[in-house]
Design a protein around this motif. Structure first.
Motif, PDB file in Angstrom:
ATOM      1  N   GLN A 135      38.732  36.494  43.642  1.00 50.21           N
ATOM      2  CA  GLN A 135      38.120  37.505  44.499  1.00 50.21           C
ATOM      3  C   GLN A 135      36.732  37.874  44.000  1.00 50.21           C
ATOM      4  O   GLN A 135      35.814  38.102  44.821  1.00 50.21           O
ATOM      5  N   ALA A 136      36.545  37.931  42.694  1.00 49.32           N
ATOM      6  CA  ALA A 136      35.213  38.213  42.150  1.00 49.32           C
ATOM      7  C   ALA A 136      34.222  37.129  42.572  1.00 49.32           C
ATOM      8  O   ALA A 136      33.077  37.424  42.949  1.00 49.32           O
ATOM      9  N   VAL A 137      34.655  35.866  42.525  1.00 48.15           N
ATOM     10  CA  VAL A 137      33.772  34.769  42.928  1.00 48.15           C
ATOM     11  C   VAL A 137      33.487  34.843  44.427  1.00 48.15           C
ATOM     12  O   VAL A 137      32.351  34.649  44.867  1.00 48.15           O
ATOM     13  N   ARG A 138      34.520  35.121  45.227  1.00 47.72           N
ATOM     14  CA  ARG A 138      34.315  35.233  46.686  1.00 47.72           C
ATOM     15  C   ARG A 138      33.260  36.295  47.008  1.00 47.72           C
ATOM     16  O   ARG A 138      32.360  36.071  47.833  1.00 47.72           O
ATOM     17  N   LEU A 139      33.384  37.455  46.379  1.00 46.67           N
ATOM     18  CA  LEU A 139      32.450  38.547  46.645  1.00 46.67           C
ATOM     19  C   LEU A 139      31.049  38.207  46.148  1.00 46.67           C
ATOM     20  O   LEU A 139      30.050  38.562  46.780  1.00 46.67           O
ATOM     21  N   ALA A 140      30.980  37.501  45.027  1.00 46.27           N
ATOM     22  CA  ALA A 140      29.666  37.099  44.503  1.00 46.27           C
ATOM     23  C   ALA A 140      28.992  36.109  45.447  1.00 46.27           C
ATOM     24  O   ALA A 140      27.788  36.222  45.720  1.00 46.27           O
ATOM     25  N   LEU A 141      29.756  35.133  45.950  1.00 48.69           N
ATOM     26  CA  LEU A 141      29.185  34.157  46.867  1.00 48.69           C
ATOM     27  C   LEU A 141      28.775  34.802  48.182  1.00 48.69           C
ATOM     28  O   LEU A 141      27.819  34.370  48.838  1.00 48.69           O
ATOM     29  N   ALA A 142      29.504  35.856  48.577  1.00 49.29           N
ATOM     30  CA  ALA A 142      29.170  36.582  49.804  1.00 49.29           C
ATOM     31  C   ALA A 142      28.038  37.569  49.586  1.00 49.29           C
ATOM     32  O   ALA A 142      27.567  38.201  50.533  1.00 49.29           O
ATOM     33  N   ARG A 143      27.618  37.722  48.312  1.00 50.69           N
ATOM     34  CA  ARG A 143      26.566  38.675  47.936  1.00 50.69           C
ATOM     35  C   ARG A 143      26.912  40.102  48.355  1.00 50.69           C
ATOM     36  O   ARG A 143      26.050  40.874  48.788  1.00 50.69           O
ATOM     37  N   HIS A 177      35.520  46.004  42.865  1.00 52.94           N
ATOM     38  CA  HIS A 177      36.548  45.071  42.393  1.00 52.94           C
ATOM     39  C   HIS A 177      36.490  44.920  40.877  1.00 52.94           C
ATOM     40  O   HIS A 177      37.534  44.946  40.201  1.00 52.94           O
ATOM     41  N   LEU A 178      35.294  44.768  40.308  1.00 51.04           N
ATOM     42  CA  LEU A 178      35.170  44.593  38.860  1.00 51.04           C
ATOM     43  C   LEU A 178      35.613  45.839  38.100  1.00 51.04           C
ATOM     44  O   LEU A 178      36.152  45.746  36.997  1.00 51.04           O
ATOM     45  N   LYS A 179      35.403  46.998  38.694  1.00 47.34           N
ATOM     46  CA  LYS A 179      35.920  48.229  38.082  1.00 47.34           C
ATOM     47  C   LYS A 179      37.446  48.252  38.141  1.00 47.34           C
ATOM     48  O   LYS A 179      38.113  48.623  37.167  1.00 47.34           O
ATOM     49  N   ALA A 180      38.002  47.823  39.271  1.00 45.50           N
ATOM     50  CA  ALA A 180      39.454  47.870  39.464  1.00 45.50           C
ATOM     51  C   ALA A 180      40.186  46.953  38.497  1.00 45.50           C
ATOM     52  O   ALA A 180      41.312  47.254  38.077  1.00 45.50           O
ATOM     53  N   ILE A 181      39.568  45.829  38.130  1.00 49.38           N
ATOM     54  CA  ILE A 181      40.239  44.891  37.218  1.00 49.38           C
ATOM     55  C   ILE A 181      39.752  45.055  35.775  1.00 49.38           C
ATOM     56  O   ILE A 181      39.995  44.209  34.924  1.00 49.38           O
ATOM     57  N   ASN A 182      39.020  46.158  35.524  1.00 52.49           N
ATOM     58  CA  ASN A 182      38.594  46.541  34.167  1.00 52.49           C
ATOM     59  C   ASN A 182      37.575  45.601  33.548  1.00 52.49           C
ATOM     60  O   ASN A 182      37.510  45.473  32.323  1.00 52.49           O
ATOM     61  N   TRP A 183      36.775  44.949  34.373  1.00 53.86           N
ATOM     62  CA  TRP A 183      35.687  44.143  33.839  1.00 53.86           C
ATOM     63  C   TRP A 183      34.460  45.009  33.582  1.00 53.86           C
ATOM     64  O   TRP A 183      33.615  44.659  32.773  1.00 53.86           O
ATOM     65  N   ILE A 184      34.352  46.112  34.315  1.00 50.61           N
ATOM     66  CA  ILE A 184      33.239  47.048  34.145  1.00 50.61           C
ATOM     67  C   ILE A 184      33.816  48.457  34.062  1.00 50.61           C
ATOM     68  O   ILE A 184      34.543  48.885  34.966  1.00 50.61           O
TER      69      ILE A 184
END
Length: 475
Positions: free
Chosen positions: A335-343, A351-358
């Protein structure tokens, strides 16, 4: 008469934590002294002069790190290999070519151990004399790794499903398990040293991950199980081959697999552009596909683990460094890649906050989140052929880890959980292998094939899609 000096190949592996810490400690002390001297010497210097001085300090530290870690069998050398996963990036780009020749030796610096000692390990593990187990056994190793050596031998009978009765026999160095555990106790020293080269390194997270993976890598029975699992997952694959395993001949310190012959990676580099593109796509599909398709993957995609067979297929070997992640973790990354490709910076940030990446306290903006994600998938963002070079990979590592990078202030605030480190490391290593082939591929379309169910856009993709339709999903 004077006592004859022992050959380096016959030296016992030091297993004392104190002895093994000594050389690492001396190196760390030297690096710390140079770092302090650099800080003092930089007072009053211009930004350009400060950068040049820091570059020289990093180069000197990295070179000494290779010297020390490369002479040690065990986790110290393994850590060195992990930290060099890109083959670039440990030093600033202006010194990369100078450093390449030295760094390239790291994987091959494990000293040989006399065969009489290796023979004892084999016979003790298999519970029988060498001649009773093997019809022929070549005592000259065909390969050396950080914790063992590989030999070529012929079995008395060809196992079912094998194409030959010749086998590759991987044997651990005697005493290596104790040496590795001593290194793991000293891991903090090694990683603090590494942090002088890559200031963005999360020492605690990386240390925990290395300890867990290295303990697993010591167990060849576990590696044999991983190898069999990968063989089952890739049975009848159109362009990937996983050699067979002689289960009954595998022990905790010995693993026996089907011997395969073919062209190594250095020969791949001499091939035509079209063939290099094809080989790079196979590497990319094998390693990345393992993550997205199965959540199970070989986490050590260095060039020595792939062999081009005469029929054009590629055999992949060595599953000591193996990882499995949950379907939820795969989907989180997808999902992170999908959102990144969709800009979609806003959606990506949430999403990155929800999965504790940020962390919530990091002060990231949607643009920051998009820039962070593109550090991980930069090669697949645009719908076009990307011809990656080692300079591209060096630039990526520099921008993510060096305090002089304009992205440093952002990437250092990310807190990617340790359980994701192996799949992210895999991604970087696989791309580094493709870059060494100077391949030109549309990574964007391959990724969309996996994550968006887009129509396949290459001949290899169509072959794999047909195979996957017969095999079915593993979850």
């Amino acid at each position: 008469m004077p006592t004859p000096r022992r050959k380096k190949s016959d030296e016992a592996i030091p297993t004392s934590r104190v002895k093994r810490a000594a050389s690492i400690g001396r190196l760390a002390a030297g690096a710390a002294a140079r770092e302090g001297a650099t800080r003092v010497g930089n007072v009053g210097r211009s930004d350009e002069a400060k950068s040049a001085r820091l570059s020289k300090q990093q180069l000197k530290t990295a070179e000494q790190m290779v010297d020390v870690l490369g002479t040690m069998k065990g986790a110290a050398m393994k850590v060195g290999q992990v930290l060099s996963f890109m083959d670039v990036g440990l030093v600033p780009p202006e010194h990369r070519e100078e450093f390449q020749a030295k760094l390239s030796k790291l994987r091959d610096m494990a000293p040989n151990v006399a065969f009489k000692d290796m023979r004892k390990v084999i016979e003790r593990d298999l519970g029988d004399k060498l001649g009773n187990v093997f019809a022929e056994f070549d005592e000259t190793p065909i390969g050396a790794a950080s914790i063992g050596q590989v030999y070529r031998a012929r079995l008395h009978e060809k196992p079912a499903g094998w194409s030959t009765d010749w086998a590759a026999v991987k044997v651990q160095y005697p005493g290596i398990d104790a040496a590795v555990r001593a290194d793991l106790q000293n891991l903090g020293i090694i990683l603090r040293l590494a942090r002088t080269l890559a200031p963005g390194l999360d020492v605690q997270a990386v240390g925990d991950e290395i300890r867990e993976r290295t303990e697993e890598e010591l167990d060849y029975e576990l590696e044999a199980a991983n190898h069999r699992r990968m063989a089952r997952l890739h049975r009848n694959h159109p362009f990937v081959v996983i050699p067979g395993v002689a289960t009954e001949l595998c022990g905790k310190h010995v693993i026996v697999t089907e011997f395969v012959e073919g062209e190594g990676f250095e020969q791949w580099k001499t091939k035509s552009q079209e063939e290099r593109n094809r080989l790079a796509e196979i590497v990319f599909r094998f390693y990345y596909g393992g993550v997205w398709r199965d959540g199970q993957f070989s986490a050590d995609p260095h060039p020595g683990n792939s062999i081009l067979l005469a029929d054009g297929r590629v055999a992949f070997i060595d599953f000591g460094l193996f990882h499995q992640i949950s379907r939820e973790m795969v989907e989180n990354q997808a999902q992170a890649v999908r959102l990144a490709l969709a800009r979609d910076g806003d959606g990506l940030l949430e999403h990155l906050k929800a999965i504790n990446w940020i962390p919530e306290t990091a002060g990231f903006t949607p643009q920051d989140a998009q820039e962070l994600a593109q550090q991980l998938v930069w090669f697949a963002v645009e719908d076009e052929d990307a011809r990656l070079s080692q300079d591209h990979v060096a630039k990526m590592v520099f921008e993510a880890t060096d305090p002089r990078s304009p992205y440093w202030g952002k990437t250092r605030r990310a807190t990617i959980p340790a359980e994701y480190l192996m799949s992210i490391r895999l991604a970087g290593m696989a791309i580094a292998v493709c870059s060494q082939l100077d391949a030109s591929l549309n990574y964007h379309r391959i990724v969309r094939e996996w994550l968006f169910d887009d129509e396949v856009a290459s001949d290899l993709g169509r072959q794999e899609s047909e195979w996957l339709a017969q095999r079915g999903r593993s979850w």
